[in-house]
Motif scaffolding. Structure first.
Motif, PDB file in Angstrom:
ATOM      1  N   GLN A 123      50.451  -7.500 -31.610  1.00 28.91           N
ATOM      2  CA  GLN A 123      49.128  -7.691 -30.843  1.00 28.91           C
ATOM      3  C   GLN A 123      48.056  -6.758 -31.288  1.00 28.91           C
ATOM      4  O   GLN A 123      47.264  -7.035 -31.505  1.00 28.91           O
ATOM      5  CB  GLN A 123      49.531  -7.612 -29.357  1.00 28.91           C
ATOM      6  N   LYS A 124      48.589  -5.404 -31.444  1.00 32.35           N
ATOM      7  CA  LYS A 124      47.629  -4.427 -32.065  1.00 32.35           C
ATOM      8  C   LYS A 124      47.276  -4.665 -33.204  1.00 32.35           C
ATOM      9  O   LYS A 124      45.803  -4.525 -33.640  1.00 32.35           O
ATOM     10  CB  LYS A 124      48.502  -3.116 -32.222  1.00 32.35           C
ATOM     11  N   VAL A 125      47.934  -5.225 -34.400  1.00 33.52           N
ATOM     12  CA  VAL A 125      47.531  -5.629 -35.591  1.00 33.52           C
ATOM     13  C   VAL A 125      46.454  -6.746 -35.551  1.00 33.52           C
ATOM     14  O   VAL A 125      45.577  -6.511 -36.311  1.00 33.52           O
ATOM     15  CB  VAL A 125      48.775  -6.086 -36.349  1.00 33.52           C
ATOM     16  N   ILE A 126      46.833  -7.726 -34.751  1.00 31.49           N
ATOM     17  CA  ILE A 126      45.911  -8.961 -34.612  1.00 31.49           C
ATOM     18  C   ILE A 126      44.642  -8.384 -34.203  1.00 31.49           C
ATOM     19  O   ILE A 126      43.361  -8.839 -34.727  1.00 31.49           O
ATOM     20  CB  ILE A 126      46.395  -9.964 -33.638  1.00 31.49           C
ATOM     21  N   GLN A 170      38.102  -8.940 -39.675  1.00 31.31           N
ATOM     22  CA  GLN A 170      38.317  -9.674 -40.813  1.00 31.31           C
ATOM     23  C   GLN A 170      38.923 -11.064 -40.741  1.00 31.31           C
ATOM     24  O   GLN A 170      38.635 -11.764 -41.610  1.00 31.31           O
ATOM     25  CB  GLN A 170      39.386  -8.698 -41.457  1.00 31.31           C
ATOM     26  N   ILE A 171      39.677 -11.290 -39.719  1.00 31.99           N
ATOM     27  CA  ILE A 171      40.218 -12.544 -39.655  1.00 31.99           C
ATOM     28  C   ILE A 171      39.201 -13.547 -39.500  1.00 31.99           C
ATOM     29  O   ILE A 171      38.986 -14.762 -40.071  1.00 31.99           O
ATOM     30  CB  ILE A 171      41.408 -12.703 -38.388  1.00 31.99           C
ATOM     31  N   MET A 172      37.993 -13.405 -38.525  1.00 30.30           N
ATOM     32  CA  MET A 172      37.127 -14.445 -38.344  1.00 30.30           C
ATOM     33  C   MET A 172      36.176 -14.408 -39.638  1.00 30.30           C
ATOM     34  O   MET A 172      35.386 -15.466 -39.970  1.00 30.30           O
ATOM     35  CB  MET A 172      35.963 -13.780 -37.184  1.00 30.30           C
ATOM     36  N   ARG A 173      35.948 -13.302 -40.520  1.00 30.55           N
ATOM     37  CA  ARG A 173      35.212 -13.416 -41.562  1.00 30.55           C
ATOM     38  C   ARG A 173      35.836 -14.283 -42.659  1.00 30.55           C
ATOM     39  O   ARG A 173      35.102 -15.264 -43.341  1.00 30.55           O
ATOM     40  CB  ARG A 173      34.875 -11.940 -42.091  1.00 30.55           C
ATOM     41  N   LEU A 174      37.258 -14.221 -42.815  1.00 30.62           N
ATOM     42  CA  LEU A 174      37.854 -15.108 -43.736  1.00 30.62           C
ATOM     43  C   LEU A 174      37.832 -16.348 -43.388  1.00 30.62           C
ATOM     44  O   LEU A 174      37.701 -17.416 -44.053  1.00 30.62           O
ATOM     45  CB  LEU A 174      39.177 -14.679 -43.978  1.00 30.62           C
ATOM     46  N   ALA A 175      38.022 -16.558 -42.071  1.00 26.63           N
ATOM     47  CA  ALA A 175      37.997 -18.015 -41.279  1.00 26.63           C
ATOM     48  C   ALA A 175      36.847 -18.891 -41.660  1.00 26.63           C
ATOM     49  O   ALA A 175      36.679 -20.046 -41.688  1.00 26.63           O
ATOM     50  CB  ALA A 175      38.448 -17.970 -39.962  1.00 26.63           C
ATOM     51  N   THR A 176      35.702 -18.089 -41.382  1.00 23.18           N
ATOM     52  CA  THR A 176      34.366 -18.837 -41.497  1.00 23.18           C
ATOM     53  C   THR A 176      33.953 -18.806 -42.925  1.00 23.18           C
ATOM     54  O   THR A 176      32.980 -19.533 -43.193  1.00 23.18           O
ATOM     55  CB  THR A 176      33.213 -18.143 -40.663  1.00 23.18           C
ATOM     56  N   SER A 177      34.438 -18.113 -43.976  1.00 26.78           N
ATOM     57  CA  SER A 177      34.085 -18.032 -45.191  1.00 26.78           C
ATOM     58  C   SER A 177      34.857 -19.347 -46.381  1.00 26.78           C
ATOM     59  O   SER A 177      34.368 -19.720 -47.107  1.00 26.78           O
ATOM     60  CB  SER A 177      34.397 -16.910 -46.009  1.00 26.78           C
ATOM     61  N   GLY A 178      35.681 -19.641 -45.600  1.00 28.65           N
ATOM     62  CA  GLY A 178      36.473 -20.791 -46.415  1.00 28.65           C
ATOM     63  C   GLY A 178      37.411 -20.264 -47.228  1.00 28.65           C
ATOM     64  O   GLY A 178      38.094 -21.084 -48.007  1.00 28.65           O
ATOM     65  N   LYS A 179      37.574 -19.133 -47.534  1.00 28.21           N
ATOM     66  CA  LYS A 179      38.302 -18.563 -48.603  1.00 28.21           C
ATOM     67  C   LYS A 179      39.846 -17.866 -48.141  1.00 28.21           C
ATOM     68  O   LYS A 179      40.444 -17.267 -48.982  1.00 28.21           O
ATOM     69  CB  LYS A 179      37.399 -17.241 -48.994  1.00 28.21           C
ATOM     70  N   GLY A 180      40.135 -18.250 -46.760  1.00 31.73           N
ATOM     71  CA  GLY A 180      41.287 -17.683 -46.495  1.00 31.73           C
ATOM     72  C   GLY A 180      42.311 -18.625 -46.280  1.00 31.73           C
ATOM     73  O   GLY A 180      43.048 -19.388 -46.686  1.00 31.73           O
TER      74      GLY A 180
END
Length: 50
Positions: free
Chosen positions: A31-34, A40-50
């Motif tokens: 949970q702490k890692v997430i 970063q997770i949101m940035r990758l999710a919205t960029s389409g590169k993840g």
């Protein structure tokens, strides 16, 4: 005039359910890692590169 806008990332509340093979301490660590990686997770999710 330049205006700065702060960006906030909000994840919906999540609940860990039906966990098999992991202890409470391990789940807390995941949970702490997430939470630490949320931006970063949101940035990758919205960029389409993840």
């Amino acid at each position: 005039m330049m205006v700065s806008i702060m960006q906030y990332v909000f994840f919906p509340a999540a609940r860990w359910e039906d966990i098999v093979g992991f202890g409470d301490a391990e789940i807390q660590e995941y949970q702490k890692v997430i939470e630490a990686s949320a931006e970063q997770i949101m940035r990758l999710a919205t960029s389409g590169k993840g």
